[in-house]
Write a protein that holds these residues in place. Structure first.
Motif, short mmCIF file in Angstrom:
data_model
loop_
_atom_site.label_atom_id
_atom_site.label_comp_id
_atom_site.label_asym_id
_atom_site.label_seq_id
_atom_site.Cartn_x
_atom_site.Cartn_y
_atom_site.Cartn_z
N ALA B 17 -0.15 2.64 24.46
CA ALA B 17 -1.27 2.86 23.54
C ALA B 17 -2.31 1.75 23.72
N LEU B 18 -1.83 0.54 23.93
CA LEU B 18 -2.74 -0.59 24.14
C LEU B 18 -3.53 -0.42 25.44
N ILE B 19 -2.85 0.04 26.47
CA ILE B 19 -3.52 0.28 27.75
C ILE B 19 -4.58 1.35 27.60
N LYS B 20 -4.21 2.42 26.91
CA LYS B 20 -5.15 3.51 26.69
C LYS B 20 -6.38 3.03 25.91
N ALA B 21 -6.12 2.22 24.90
CA ALA B 21 -7.22 1.67 24.09
C ALA B 21 -8.10 0.76 24.93
N THR B 22 -7.49 0.00 25.82
CA THR B 22 -8.25 -0.88 26.70
C THR B 22 -9.19 -0.07 27.59
N LEU B 23 -8.67 0.98 28.17
CA LEU B 23 -9.50 1.82 29.03
C LEU B 23 -10.65 2.45 28.25
N ALA B 34 -14.71 -5.00 25.88
CA ALA B 34 -13.26 -4.95 25.68
C ALA B 34 -12.72 -6.29 25.19
N THR B 35 -12.94 -6.60 23.93
CA THR B 35 -12.36 -7.80 23.33
C THR B 35 -11.00 -7.44 22.76
N VAL B 36 -10.17 -8.43 22.57
CA VAL B 36 -8.83 -8.15 22.04
C VAL B 36 -8.93 -7.47 20.68
N ARG B 37 -9.91 -7.83 19.89
CA ARG B 37 -10.04 -7.21 18.57
C ARG B 37 -10.46 -5.75 18.66
N ALA B 47 -4.98 -7.75 16.31
CA ALA B 47 -5.22 -8.38 17.60
C ALA B 47 -4.01 -9.17 18.13
N GLY B 48 -3.33 -9.82 17.20
CA GLY B 48 -2.22 -10.66 17.62
C GLY B 48 -1.13 -9.93 18.37
N LEU B 49 -1.01 -8.64 18.10
CA LEU B 49 0.10 -7.88 18.69
C LEU B 49 0.00 -7.79 20.21
N ILE B 50 -1.22 -7.86 20.70
CA ILE B 50 -1.42 -7.73 22.15
C ILE B 50 -0.58 -8.75 22.90
N ARG B 51 -0.55 -9.96 22.36
CA ARG B 51 0.19 -11.02 23.03
C ARG B 51 1.69 -10.84 22.93
N HIS B 52 2.13 -9.91 22.13
CA HIS B 52 3.56 -9.62 22.06
C HIS B 52 3.99 -8.71 23.21
N LYS B 57 -4.67 -11.50 27.81
CA LYS B 57 -5.61 -10.38 27.89
C LYS B 57 -5.80 -9.98 29.36
N GLU B 58 -5.84 -10.98 30.20
CA GLU B 58 -6.02 -10.74 31.63
C GLU B 58 -4.94 -9.77 32.15
N ALA B 59 -3.71 -10.02 31.72
CA ALA B 59 -2.60 -9.17 32.17
C ALA B 59 -2.77 -7.73 31.66
#
Lengths: 215, 215
Positions: B17-23, B34-37, B47-52, B57-59
């Motif tokens: 879901a995060l990948i889809k949202a990023t795209l 495309a900011t983390v927020r 936003a914090g969940l991304i790092r979990h 963000k680069e990855a």
DNA sequence: AAATTTATTATACAGTTGTCTAACAAGAAC
DNA sequence: GTTCTTGTTAGACAACTGTATAATAAATTT
């Protein structure tokens, strides 16, 4: 605080330096990298000066896009203007080959182009700049094609000329992209030859009559 | 402070879901947007969940690029797999035409592609991802070409097959870009037809023998 | 040489950025 | 039902962003 000494530049000189710095910054790390501070540093000035020449960073980016496209167009057109009398086929060939000069076939140039293209669909102002230059490029191509068909004594419908222009434009763009991305695998000469060869295939005739035509 | 209620998702579901949202975020406004927020909001998390799920963000951006390319590849390949027995020429034609499906011929898809391409030259990790998929795509094309030449009973050198693959790849890419940027001017059918027609011109033969071959 | 203009710097500002940490709650295990 | 694990939130952090303003120095004009 003592203020650092500086040189006053005439308006045009400095704004062009800023545009150049903007393009260099984007080329190196995409639009994200192009902050006002990075741009200013590359131009050898402080960040605040940007707003003295451009109403906003956005306007500077647009000016940079316009300048890049103009530069690309000029570069390609120069290949036609410096030699006075060429056959229509030769002119068309030169036009195609000019897109694979070292100055154009460059990964930083691709980086720049892609960065701008990525915002064209969503940014109306950038879209307008794109449309203008894309249509001008394709128009040049169509004119060269029309002249070539005429010289060959073939009556071609306008719609067919347009279709050929679209396809040839595509192969130029496509090969240019492939070349920029895989510079070590594909030489400029090979790409240019492939583009000309493909164009001849699409048109169904040779651009230059070096070899005798086969039935 | 009372904490908002939430749903615990299994690892894979949320990261996708995060990948889809990023795209989606990049497609709408380029990499800058495309900011983390913004990404987190689109995915319905904080936003914090991304790092979990991703070390940085680069990855996440890299994972999104990989997912996009895989999706594109799968989409094109599906056009070949759903029909069992096709002639080599028909398979090649399908492959080409698949690049002009509505799902692929889309200005947001171009925006995405361009945003990634703009950082490929300067970002080694992104470059590696690009190389992998570009070579895989061209390899598929070369295999289809080899099969086609074989079916036609023509003995073609490997270097010629490679050259044809480069040119055909270029025309697919070039027409795709033109089509995405000028969606209102160029229909998908027209582009696909132009791509097939240009391919036939480059190869010097028809992909399907609908019409009788002329000398 | 003095006065005027304005290109340029320095600095401040509020808003945004990616990252980090601790508290917390949802679901699983027992 | 209690305990345990960990997905998730909330909030803080320093660094960075584009923009705005006032001081200042380099030319130009007088």
């Amino acid at each position: 605080m003592t203020q650092r000494s500086f040189r006053r530049a005439s308006g045009d000189e400095r704004s062009q330096a800023l545009i150049k710095a903007t393009l260099a910054s984007i080329a190196e790390g995409g639009l994200q990298n192009a902050t006002v501070r990075d741009i200013a540093q590359r131009a050898g000035v402080t960040a605040g000066l940007i707003r003295h020449y451009f109403p906003s960073k956005e306007a500077l980016i647009q000016a940079a896009y316009r300048a890049l496209m103009q530069d690309l167009t000029d570069n390609v057109m120069a290949a036609l203007s410096d030699v006075p009398s060429l056959s229509a086929g030769q002119r068309l060939q030169r036009f195609i080959e000019a897109n694979f000069q070292a100055a154009v076939l460059d990964s930083q140039m691709l980086s720049l182009w892609a960065a701008f293209i990525s915002v064209v669909p969503s940014d109306p102002a950038m879209k307008a700049i794109h449309q203008e230059h894309y249509l001008a490029f394709r128009d040049s191509l169509e004119q060269l094609l029309t002249a070539f068909f005429q010289a060959q004594g073939k009556a071609i419908k306008a719609s067919e000329t347009e279709q050929a222009a679209i396809a040839i434009n595509a192969i130029i763009d496509g090969l240019w992209i492939e070349g920029c991305l895989a510079q070590h695998l594909l030489s400029a000469e090979r790409l240019a030859a492939l583009a000309v060869q493909s164009t001849e295939a699409i048109l169904g005739m040779r651009l230059q009559a070096n070899h005798e035509a086969n039935c």
